[in-house]
Write a protein that holds these residues in place. Structure first.
Motif, PDB file in Angstrom:
ATOM      1  N   GLU A   1       5.231   3.372  19.311  1.00  0.00           N
ATOM      2  CA  GLU A   1       6.239   3.329  20.367  1.00  0.00           C
ATOM      3  C   GLU A   1       7.097   2.078  20.215  1.00  0.00           C
ATOM      4  N   ALA A   2       8.177   2.017  20.973  1.00  0.00           N
ATOM      5  CA  ALA A   2       9.061   0.842  20.964  1.00  0.00           C
ATOM      6  C   ALA A   2       8.236  -0.406  21.257  1.00  0.00           C
ATOM      7  N   GLY A   3       8.460  -1.456  20.477  1.00  0.00           N
ATOM      8  CA  GLY A   3       7.736  -2.709  20.649  1.00  0.00           C
ATOM      9  C   GLY A   3       6.485  -2.814  19.790  1.00  0.00           C
ATOM     10  N   GLU A   4       5.994  -1.706  19.242  1.00  0.00           N
ATOM     11  CA  GLU A   4       4.822  -1.735  18.365  1.00  0.00           C
ATOM     12  C   GLU A   4       5.281  -1.843  16.914  1.00  0.00           C
ATOM     13  N   ALA A   5       4.389  -2.332  16.059  1.00  0.00           N
ATOM     14  CA  ALA A   5       4.722  -2.492  14.641  1.00  0.00           C
ATOM     15  C   ALA A   5       3.591  -1.959  13.777  1.00  0.00           C
ATOM     16  N   PRO A   6       3.897  -1.121  12.793  1.00  0.00           N
ATOM     17  CA  PRO A   6       2.854  -0.673  11.872  1.00  0.00           C
ATOM     18  C   PRO A   6       2.360  -1.836  11.015  1.00  0.00           C
ATOM     19  N   MET A   7       1.083  -1.802  10.674  1.00  0.00           N
ATOM     20  CA  MET A   7       0.516  -2.825   9.788  1.00  0.00           C
ATOM     21  C   MET A   7      -0.472  -2.150   8.840  1.00  0.00           C
ATOM     22  N   LEU A   8      -0.391  -2.507   7.566  1.00  0.00           N
ATOM     23  CA  LEU A   8      -1.340  -2.046   6.566  1.00  0.00           C
ATOM     24  C   LEU A   8      -2.191  -3.226   6.123  1.00  0.00           C
ATOM     25  N   GLU A   9      -3.437  -2.932   5.796  1.00  0.00           N
ATOM     26  CA  GLU A   9      -4.360  -3.956   5.307  1.00  0.00           C
ATOM     27  C   GLU A   9      -5.097  -3.386   4.105  1.00  0.00           C
ATOM     28  N   ILE A  10      -5.256  -4.200   3.070  1.00  0.00           N
ATOM     29  CA  ILE A  10      -6.094  -3.821   1.939  1.00  0.00           C
ATOM     30  C   ILE A  10      -7.161  -4.895   1.809  1.00  0.00           C
ATOM     31  N   GLY A  11      -8.379  -4.453   1.591  1.00  0.00           N
ATOM     32  CA  GLY A  11      -9.477  -5.412   1.510  1.00  0.00           C
ATOM     33  C   GLY A  11     -10.495  -4.980   0.480  1.00  0.00           C
ATOM     34  N   CYS A  12     -11.308  -5.942   0.051  1.00  0.00           N
ATOM     35  CA  CYS A  12     -12.331  -5.670  -0.946  1.00  0.00           C
ATOM     36  C   CYS A  12     -13.502  -6.622  -0.739  1.00  0.00           C
ATOM     37  N   ASN A  13     -14.533  -6.454  -1.532  1.00  0.00           N
ATOM     38  CA  ASN A  13     -15.723  -7.296  -1.502  1.00  0.00           C
ATOM     39  C   ASN A  13     -15.325  -8.765  -1.696  1.00  0.00           C
ATOM     40  N   ALA A  14     -16.055  -9.656  -1.045  1.00  0.00           N
ATOM     41  CA  ALA A  14     -15.743 -11.092  -1.112  1.00  0.00           C
ATOM     42  C   ALA A  14     -15.822 -11.645  -2.532  1.00  0.00           C
ATOM     43  N   GLY A  15     -16.535 -10.994  -3.423  1.00  0.00           N
ATOM     44  CA  GLY A  15     -16.631 -11.473  -4.799  1.00  0.00           C
ATOM     45  C   GLY A  15     -15.411 -11.140  -5.643  1.00  0.00           C
ATOM     46  N   ASN A  16     -14.489 -10.341  -5.109  1.00  0.00           N
ATOM     47  CA  ASN A  16     -13.285  -9.951  -5.846  1.00  0.00           C
ATOM     48  C   ASN A  16     -12.060 -10.671  -5.293  1.00  0.00           C
ATOM     49  N   THR A  17     -11.006 -10.702  -6.098  1.00  0.00           N
ATOM     50  CA  THR A  17      -9.801 -11.426  -5.715  1.00  0.00           C
ATOM     51  C   THR A  17      -8.558 -10.620  -6.057  1.00  0.00           C
ATOM     52  N   PHE A  18      -7.661 -10.472  -5.067  1.00  0.00           N
ATOM     53  CA  PHE A  18      -6.354  -9.878  -5.341  1.00  0.00           C
ATOM     54  C   PHE A  18      -5.494 -10.944  -5.995  1.00  0.00           C
ATOM     55  N   MET A  19      -4.979 -10.643  -7.183  1.00  0.00           N
ATOM     56  CA  MET A  19      -4.132 -11.593  -7.891  1.00  0.00           C
ATOM     57  C   MET A  19      -2.725 -11.557  -7.302  1.00  0.00           C
ATOM     58  N   ALA A  20      -2.124 -12.722  -7.177  1.00  0.00           N
ATOM     59  CA  ALA A  20      -0.733 -12.775  -6.713  1.00  0.00           C
ATOM     60  C   ALA A  20       0.148 -12.174  -7.796  1.00  0.00           C
ATOM     61  N   ASP A  21       0.898 -11.145  -7.436  1.00  0.00           N
ATOM     62  CA  ASP A  21       1.780 -10.470  -8.384  1.00  0.00           C
ATOM     63  C   ASP A  21       2.960  -9.929  -7.582  1.00  0.00           C
ATOM     64  N   VAL A  22       4.171 -10.262  -7.975  1.00  0.00           N
ATOM     65  CA  VAL A  22       5.355  -9.839  -7.231  1.00  0.00           C
ATOM     66  C   VAL A  22       5.526  -8.331  -7.223  1.00  0.00           C
ATOM     67  N   ARG A  23       4.820  -7.607  -8.103  1.00  0.00           N
ATOM     68  CA  ARG A  23       4.910  -6.150  -8.142  1.00  0.00           C
ATOM     69  C   ARG A  23       4.006  -5.474  -7.111  1.00  0.00           C
ATOM     70  N   ASN A  24       3.071  -6.212  -6.514  1.00  0.00           N
ATOM     71  CA  ASN A  24       2.203  -5.639  -5.491  1.00  0.00           C
ATOM     72  C   ASN A  24       3.051  -5.220  -4.295  1.00  0.00           C
ATOM     73  N   LEU A  25       2.861  -3.980  -3.842  1.00  0.00           N
ATOM     74  CA  LEU A  25       3.654  -3.465  -2.719  1.00  0.00           C
ATOM     75  C   LEU A  25       2.789  -2.635  -1.786  1.00  0.00           C
ATOM     76  N   MET A  26       3.175  -2.648  -0.516  1.00  0.00           N
ATOM     77  CA  MET A  26       2.591  -1.769   0.488  1.00  0.00           C
ATOM     78  C   MET A  26       3.763  -1.121   1.215  1.00  0.00           C
ATOM     79  N   GLY A  27       3.596   0.144   1.632  1.00  0.00           N
ATOM     80  CA  GLY A  27       4.718   0.826   2.258  1.00  0.00           C
ATOM     81  C   GLY A  27       4.311   1.901   3.247  1.00  0.00           C
ATOM     82  N   VAL A  28       5.264   2.240   4.091  1.00  0.00           N
ATOM     83  CA  VAL A  28       5.111   3.328   5.049  1.00  0.00           C
ATOM     84  C   VAL A  28       6.372   4.194   4.992  1.00  0.00           C
TER      85      VAL A  28
END
Length: 165
Positions: free
Chosen positions: A129-156
């Motif tokens: 509804e008006a005033g709300e914002a969609p949010m996406l989250e990606i997560g993994c095991n604490a032993g893993n790491t998402f590498m910073a990469d400008v090509r990483n994208l999330m979308g709706v």
């Protein structure tokens, strides 16, 4: 006399069949006009952005707030992360409290010359509804790491609908 009637019927029969097929074909090419009174001013909506990674094993993307007088219906969510060779989840948050509405498993796939990818596109049916914002989250095991990469994208993707006449 009977043979002459049969011959006459055989000559007329193809013409009747052709007429019937013409009528059926004409009926099929005239689509019914339909108007959705529940969804006036439907506007396509697509947003993609680079995620923010607050932790090495969690990234989020907060999309723009739905403007006043509008409702946003999300029908698809997408994510792609490069150089990620581990299982993860993609969650879609809704509401003012940003509660998880739905989550999906994301498994690594070989991207060959792109490296290992985490990539998914999932169909959803969520309303903001008006005033709300969609949010996406990606997560993994604490032993893993998402590498910073400008090509990483999330979308709706989905559409905006007017809520005021």
């Amino acid at each position: 006399m009977t043979q002459s009637l049969i011959r006459a019927a055989l000559h007329v029969l193809p013409a009747v069949a052709a007429l019937a097929m013409t009528t059926a074909a004409q009926a099929q090419v005239r689509p019914a006009l339909v108007r959705s009174v529940d969804e006036p001013a439907r506007v396509p909506y697509t947003q993609r952005m680079a995620p923010t990674c607050s932790f090495t094993n969690q990234c989020t993307a907060s999309f723009p707030v739905v403007p006043a007088g509008k409702r946003l219906r999300i029908t698809s969510v997408q994510a792609i992360f490069y150089n990620a060779n581990f299982n993860a989840f993609l969650a879609v948050h809704t509401g003012a409290a940003q509660q998880i509405a739905v989550a999906f498993t994301v498994n690594p796939i070989p991207g060959y010359f792109y490296g290992t990818l985490l990539s998914t596109q999932q169909a959803v049916d969520l309303t903001y509804e008006a005033g709300e914002a969609p949010m996406l989250e990606i997560g993994c095991n604490a032993g893993n790491t998402f590498m910073a990469d400008v090509r990483n994208l999330m979308g709706v993707s989905g559409y905006l609908v007017d809520t005021t006449p």
